[in-house]
Motif scaffolding. Sequence first.
Motif, PDB file in Angstrom:
ATOM      1  N   LEU A 367      16.965 -46.426 -11.901  1.00 13.62           N
ATOM      2  CA  LEU A 367      16.714 -46.953 -10.566  1.00 13.62           C
ATOM      3  C   LEU A 367      17.446 -46.094  -9.543  1.00 13.62           C
ATOM      4  CD1 LEU A 367      17.216 -50.769 -11.239  1.00 13.62           C
ATOM      5  CD2 LEU A 367      15.078 -49.695 -10.584  1.00 13.62           C
ATOM      6  N   PRO A 368      16.741 -45.448  -8.614  1.00 12.83           N
ATOM      7  CA  PRO A 368      17.419 -44.643  -7.609  1.00 12.83           C
ATOM      8  C   PRO A 368      18.361 -45.489  -6.762  1.00 12.83           C
ATOM      9  CG  PRO A 368      15.026 -44.441  -7.410  1.00 12.83           C
ATOM     10  CD  PRO A 368      15.286 -45.418  -8.495  1.00 12.83           C
ATOM     11  N   TYR A 369      17.954 -46.754  -6.502  1.00 13.78           N
ATOM     12  CA  TYR A 369      18.813 -47.698  -5.780  1.00 13.78           C
ATOM     13  C   TYR A 369      18.382 -49.089  -6.162  1.00 13.78           C
ATOM     14  CZ  TYR A 369      21.033 -50.438  -2.147  1.00 13.78           C
ATOM     15  OH  TYR A 369      21.781 -51.387  -1.497  1.00 13.78           O
ATOM     16  N   ASP A 370      19.333 -49.975  -6.340  1.00  9.33           N
ATOM     17  CA  ASP A 370      19.045 -51.358  -6.673  1.00  9.33           C
ATOM     18  C   ASP A 370      19.765 -52.256  -5.683  1.00  9.33           C
ATOM     19  OD1 ASP A 370      17.859 -53.397  -8.013  1.00  9.33           O
ATOM     20  OD2 ASP A 370      19.173 -53.354  -9.760  1.00  9.33           O
ATOM     21  N   PHE A 371      19.213 -53.417  -5.452  1.00  8.65           N
ATOM     22  CA  PHE A 371      19.849 -54.375  -4.563  1.00  8.65           C
ATOM     23  C   PHE A 371      20.189 -55.619  -5.367  1.00  8.65           C
ATOM     24  CE2 PHE A 371      15.245 -54.253  -4.137  1.00  8.65           C
ATOM     25  CZ  PHE A 371      14.888 -55.519  -4.568  1.00  8.65           C
ATOM     26  N   ALA A 406      13.987 -48.759  -3.433  1.00  8.22           N
ATOM     27  CA  ALA A 406      14.788 -49.826  -4.034  1.00  8.22           C
ATOM     28  C   ALA A 406      14.026 -50.571  -5.113  1.00  8.22           C
ATOM     29  CB  ALA A 406      15.251 -50.802  -2.955  1.00  8.22           C
ATOM     30  N   GLY A 407      14.653 -50.688  -6.265  1.00 10.47           N
ATOM     31  CA  GLY A 407      14.067 -51.436  -7.370  1.00 10.47           C
ATOM     32  C   GLY A 407      12.934 -50.733  -8.079  1.00 10.47           C
ATOM     33  N   GLN A 408      12.616 -49.497  -7.671  1.00 12.45           N
ATOM     34  CA  GLN A 408      11.517 -48.749  -8.275  1.00 12.45           C
ATOM     35  C   GLN A 408      12.065 -47.799  -9.345  1.00 12.45           C
ATOM     36  OE1 GLN A 408       8.300 -49.427  -7.371  1.00 12.45           O
ATOM     37  NE2 GLN A 408       9.245 -50.997  -6.078  1.00 12.45           N
ATOM     38  N   LYS A 409      11.676 -48.029 -10.564  1.00 14.84           N
ATOM     39  CA  LYS A 409      12.143 -47.163 -11.645  1.00 14.84           C
ATOM     40  C   LYS A 409      11.441 -45.816 -11.586  1.00 14.84           C
ATOM     41  CE  LYS A 409      13.659 -50.437 -15.183  1.00 14.84           C
ATOM     42  NZ  LYS A 409      13.504 -50.866 -16.594  1.00 14.84           N
ATOM     43  N   THR A 410      12.202 -44.768 -11.881  1.00 15.25           N
ATOM     44  CA  THR A 410      11.617 -43.437 -11.961  1.00 15.25           C
ATOM     45  C   THR A 410      11.819 -42.900 -13.372  1.00 15.25           C
ATOM     46  OG1 THR A 410      11.645 -41.204 -11.026  1.00 15.25           O
ATOM     47  CG2 THR A 410      13.743 -42.330 -11.153  1.00 15.25           C
ATOM     48  N   GLY A 411      10.826 -42.199 -13.883  1.00 21.09           N
ATOM     49  CA  GLY A 411      10.931 -41.664 -15.241  1.00 21.09           C
ATOM     50  C   GLY A 411       9.581 -41.680 -15.928  1.00 21.09           C
ATOM     51  N   ASP A 412       9.579 -41.465 -17.238  1.00 21.82           N
ATOM     52  CA  ASP A 412       8.319 -41.469 -17.972  1.00 21.82           C
ATOM     53  C   ASP A 412       8.559 -41.696 -19.462  1.00 21.82           C
ATOM     54  OD1 ASP A 412       9.264 -39.063 -19.004  1.00 21.82           O
ATOM     55  OD2 ASP A 412       7.952 -37.806 -17.777  1.00 21.82           O
TER      56      ASP A 412
END
Length: 451
Positions: A367-371, A406-412
């Motif tokens: 997660l690049p950023y989480d809240f 926010a809250g968006q997962k990055t990866g594969d």
Amino acid sequence: MTLYKDQKLPIEKVFRDPVHNYIHVQHQVILDLINSKEVQRLRRVKQLGTSSFTFHGAEHSRFSHSLGVYEITRRICDIFERNFSVSKIGAGGWDDNERLVALCAALLHDVGHGPFSHTFEHIFHTDHEKITVEIITSPETEVYQILNKVAAGFPEKVASVITHDYPNPQVVQMISSQIDADRMDYLLRDAYFTGTEYGTFDLTRILRVIRPYEGGIAFSMNGMHAVEDYIVSRYQMYVQVYFHQVSRSMEVLLEHLLNRAHELYNENSDIFQQHSQLLIPFLKEDFTLADYLKLDDGVLITYFIQWVDEDDAILSDLANRWLSRKPLKSAKFKENQTALIEKLCKLVEEVGYNPKYYTAINSSYDLPYDFYRPKSGVHRTQIELQQKDGTLVELSKVSQLVAALAGQKTGDHRYYFPKEMVDRTLQANYDLFSETYAEFARHIKNGELVE
């Protein structure tokens, strides 16, 4: 007589650093910790593990990173004491009596990392954070003996910062939060040594707008864009560097190599008596802290060189592939393609490769950023911006850019397999298995699995 905790060096010592220019050491305690054998071991553990197979400059160590985290923490303490001390702003201000515990925790936060950290942890069920705490609190270590000279119970105080149990949230968040000294140093340091620009951000501005409050650490509203820049840099570093498919391929090879050694040890422990003795406690899953501290990257690499000449064909081949940088190839896949992956594994096995050691599914997400989400079992300390009236607002509430991340997962998800399956020049038995190779290659298009 000056107490040990208050002893300052007659002349400040500096370490020349490519990221921070100079790292300043004023406390005798800090210099003694830097010179301890447990911290010096970190010189022999790479910060980025297998990433140097992709970015050849990424040879920097956990030691240099630890010094960098210490330096950023020292600067934050200076800023807090100069501008936001309890005597100046009252409740919620910085108490400089916390400085030494913060500096020690910053320097020691990674002291428990082992060789090829996360891969080694996964295979041998170690935990670098727990081992960090053990190093700090075990009377057998030089680190403990130095910390204990500060005051009885001081090692436990430092350890409680690592475990997030320390009562002062300002100290904890300085070392561990979504924008802390640890992350700020490794982004800048990793960007520098990988030769990329993705991880760069305006550290000077970040430190200009950082401030303490009763619940931890915040950033002034007029510094929002500098914080945004940091978040985006972190996102780009994960996508472009930390999740690079070749680095992950080398991790997969390393994992398979150690797994094969583990399996062979269970079948015949005598194999490793002649050349891999320091690894034996881990192969039999019965190790002590002293055993752990004998290991570093160089020890394992020496063993891998010796394993190339072992009789076991799989161990020998995997060791050679890893040492000679012959990564597995990969393709992205979707979660609904498990049946296709099973088919491809059978084709790999048909041409002579054991799919247990020559294929893998590897998923990397962050997660690049989480809240803050109260219903979530695990959440991260959110980034707070301080408005002119002193009230706080969570970053993604006022930043459209961060809100989008926010809250968006990055990866594969990736399926790894021998490059020989799709490279005609490597297919020694092509005439015998031509149809098998052709069938396998039919399902790999533009780096993705296709039905």
